[in-house]
Write an enzyme that holds these catalytic residues in place. Structure first.
Site, PDB file in Angstrom:
ATOM      1  N   TYR A  23      -5.281  -8.516 -20.857  1.00 29.16           N
ATOM      2  CA  TYR A  23      -5.535  -9.732 -20.075  1.00 29.16           C
ATOM      3  C   TYR A  23      -6.323 -10.708 -20.966  1.00 29.16           C
ATOM      4  CZ  TYR A  23      -4.919 -12.391 -15.928  1.00 29.16           C
ATOM      5  OH  TYR A  23      -4.473 -13.330 -15.047  1.00 29.16           O
ATOM      6  N   LEU A  24      -5.657 -11.047 -22.057  1.00 30.45           N
ATOM      7  CA  LEU A  24      -6.329 -11.719 -23.175  1.00 30.45           C
ATOM      8  C   LEU A  24      -6.866 -13.099 -22.814  1.00 30.45           C
ATOM      9  CD1 LEU A  24      -3.893 -10.789 -26.085  1.00 30.45           C
ATOM     10  CD2 LEU A  24      -5.937  -9.573 -25.311  1.00 30.45           C
ATOM     11  N   GLY A  75     -12.027 -15.192 -25.843  1.00 22.97           N
ATOM     12  CA  GLY A  75     -12.973 -14.248 -26.455  1.00 22.97           C
ATOM     13  C   GLY A  75     -12.220 -13.265 -27.347  1.00 22.97           C
ATOM     14  N   HIS A  76     -11.146 -12.677 -26.787  1.00 24.58           N
ATOM     15  CA  HIS A  76     -10.333 -11.738 -27.582  1.00 24.58           C
ATOM     16  C   HIS A  76      -9.715 -12.444 -28.797  1.00 24.58           C
ATOM     17  CE1 HIS A  76      -9.742  -9.825 -23.424  1.00 24.58           C
ATOM     18  NE2 HIS A  76     -10.357  -8.894 -24.115  1.00 24.58           N
ATOM     19  N   GLY A 116     -17.016  -7.709 -29.835  1.00 23.51           N
ATOM     20  CA  GLY A 116     -17.719  -8.907 -29.371  1.00 23.51           C
ATOM     21  C   GLY A 116     -19.140  -8.616 -28.918  1.00 23.51           C
ATOM     22  N   LYS A 164     -20.543  -9.966 -26.617  1.00 27.73           N
ATOM     23  CA  LYS A 164     -20.562  -9.973 -25.145  1.00 27.73           C
ATOM     24  C   LYS A 164     -20.959  -8.594 -24.624  1.00 27.73           C
ATOM     25  CE  LYS A 164     -18.680 -10.707 -20.929  1.00 27.73           C
ATOM     26  NZ  LYS A 164     -17.714  -9.663 -20.691  1.00 27.73           N
ATOM     27  N   ARG A 177     -12.417 -10.159 -16.240  1.00 25.07           N
ATOM     28  CA  ARG A 177     -12.764  -9.993 -14.823  1.00 25.07           C
ATOM     29  C   ARG A 177     -13.007 -11.321 -14.106  1.00 25.07           C
ATOM     30  NH1 ARG A 177     -15.471  -5.144 -16.884  1.00 25.07           N
ATOM     31  NH2 ARG A 177     -14.669  -3.341 -15.756  1.00 25.07           N
TER      32      ARG A 177
HETATM   33  P1  AMP Z   1     -12.300  -5.949 -23.286  1.00 25.88           P
HETATM   34  O1  AMP Z   1     -10.839  -6.239 -23.300  1.00 25.88           O
HETATM   35  O2  AMP Z   1     -13.052  -6.654 -22.201  1.00 25.88           O
HETATM   36  O3  AMP Z   1     -12.613  -4.476 -23.377  1.00 25.88           O
HETATM   37  O4  AMP Z   1     -12.877  -6.574 -24.622  1.00 25.88           O
HETATM   38  C1  AMP Z   1     -12.339  -6.274 -25.879  1.00 25.88           C
HETATM   39  C2  AMP Z   1     -13.229  -6.825 -26.949  1.00 25.88           C
HETATM   40  O5  AMP Z   1     -13.362  -8.245 -26.767  1.00 25.88           O
HETATM   41  C3  AMP Z   1     -14.656  -6.265 -26.921  1.00 25.88           C
HETATM   42  O6  AMP Z   1     -15.097  -6.074 -28.255  1.00 25.88           O
HETATM   43  C4  AMP Z   1     -15.437  -7.351 -26.233  1.00 25.88           C
HETATM   44  O7  AMP Z   1     -16.796  -7.371 -26.582  1.00 25.88           O
HETATM   45  C5  AMP Z   1     -14.736  -8.586 -26.750  1.00 25.88           C
HETATM   46  N1  AMP Z   1     -14.967  -9.734 -25.852  1.00 25.88           N
HETATM   47  C6  AMP Z   1     -14.649  -9.808 -24.533  1.00 25.88           C
HETATM   48  N2  AMP Z   1     -15.057 -10.997 -24.032  1.00 25.88           N
HETATM   49  C7  AMP Z   1     -15.641 -11.670 -25.049  1.00 25.88           C
HETATM   50  C8  AMP Z   1     -16.275 -12.945 -25.161  1.00 25.88           C
HETATM   51  N3  AMP Z   1     -16.388 -13.774 -24.134  1.00 25.88           N
HETATM   52  N4  AMP Z   1     -16.760 -13.310 -26.376  1.00 25.88           N
HETATM   53  C9  AMP Z   1     -16.657 -12.468 -27.441  1.00 25.88           C
HETATM   54  N5  AMP Z   1     -16.087 -11.262 -27.392  1.00 25.88           N
HETATM   55  C10 AMP Z   1     -15.579 -10.860 -26.219  1.00 25.88           C
END
Ligand code: AMP
Length: 278
Positions: free
Chosen positions: A32-33, A36-37, A144, A146, A184
């Protein structure tokens, strides 16, 4: 762009790339890119020849009453965004576990913050990331800020288990109004989405106070907590100050201090943080 679903096939491709002396940069995600990704992809592209992104909603990092089934998914959309950003390979496995009896547990630094409210979360994260490292065989992996505690956990795991992988860090990417971008966020209703900026506003309030010389962290956290409590439909999970990357409770600023919070809006749990002293 190639889409690989099979674990052994991904390993063969990684072996071949390594034989060809290609630098493999890895971006693990749950899909669900969002931007941030995509920033992680940008950083990976700068530092490697081939960028592999994994998309896998990892069941073992969700607790029994958490949002695993409600976690947003849309592979077609992700595929398009990843391609536009220049991802070379998407690793998109259907399942990553069969009769797993082996788990990776990073101790101590997983006890506080998200580890306190989600006791099995980091065991799931460390296990899946280890598995992905052994499948994608990257030279570097981008994470990230985050998820600041996750970064500390993965770096400790890399060090302790001697993974020959460099962790590259991306700053937090935010919406125009400051809200940290998260998959989310789409599950927030309109009102909650508007009010969700209180997370970053409370952090910025603390930062301003510290910059002005008020370093009474206990008092600042109390004031920041009040800001959350006064926000309609917001329910504070935690608001904490810890040393970074050790994730130890502290009451005075350290060389690096992590201020982190988690807040529920209905069933949607949001996190945000800032590191002071970088
Ligand atoms: P997720 O798909 O939420 O597990 O995130 C995958 C990667 O993207 C993880 O390393 C997160 O920390 C990073 N990430 C998610 N949201 C952000 C954001 N807003 N800024 C920077 N990195 C992010």
């Amino acid at each position: 762009m190639q889409i690989v679903k099979n674990i052994e096939r991904m390993q063969k491709i990684a072996d071949k790339l390594r034989e060809e002396k290609k630098i493999i940069g890895f971006v693990p995600t749950m899909g669900y890119l969002h931007s941030g990704h995509l920033n992680l992809v940008k950083l990976a592209k700068e530092k490697s020849d081939i960028v592999v992104m994994s998309i896998y909603v990892n069941p073992t990092q969700f607790g029994p009453n958490e949002d695993f089934s409600k976690y947003p998914r849309n592979f077609e959309r992700d595929e398009k965004l990843a391609k536009e950003e220049g991802v070379d390979i998407i690793f998109y496995p259907e399942s990553m576990y069969k009769d797993n009896l082996t788990f990776v547990n990073v101790e101590n630094i997983t006890k506080l913050l998200c580890g306190e409210s989600r006791p099995t979360h980091f065991r799931g994260v460390a296990t899946i990331v280890s598995k992905l490292f052994n499948i994608v065989k990257p030279h570097l992996a981008v994470f990230g800020q985050k998820d600041a505690q996750q970064v500390a956990v993965i770096q400790k795991m890399i060090d302790d288990l001697n993974f020959d992988i460099k962790l590259v860090l991306s700053p937090i990417i935010r919406e125009k109004d400051g809200l940290a971008i998260s998959s989310r966020n789409v599950n927030l209703n309109e009102k909650d989405r508007k009010n969700a900026t209180i997370l970053v506003e409370s952090l910025r309030f603390i930062k301003r106070q510290i910059d002005e010389g008020n370093t009474n962290l206990k008092e600042l956290i109390e004031q920041a907590k009040k800001m959350i409590e006064l926000t309609p439909n917001a329910k504070l999970d935690y608001y904490s100050v810890v040393s970074y990357p050790e994730i130890r409770k502290i009451d005075k600023l350290e060389k690096k201090t992590l201020i982190a919070l988690a807040v529920y809006f209905g069933k949607v749990r949001l996190i945000d943080n800032m590191i002071i002293g970088e």
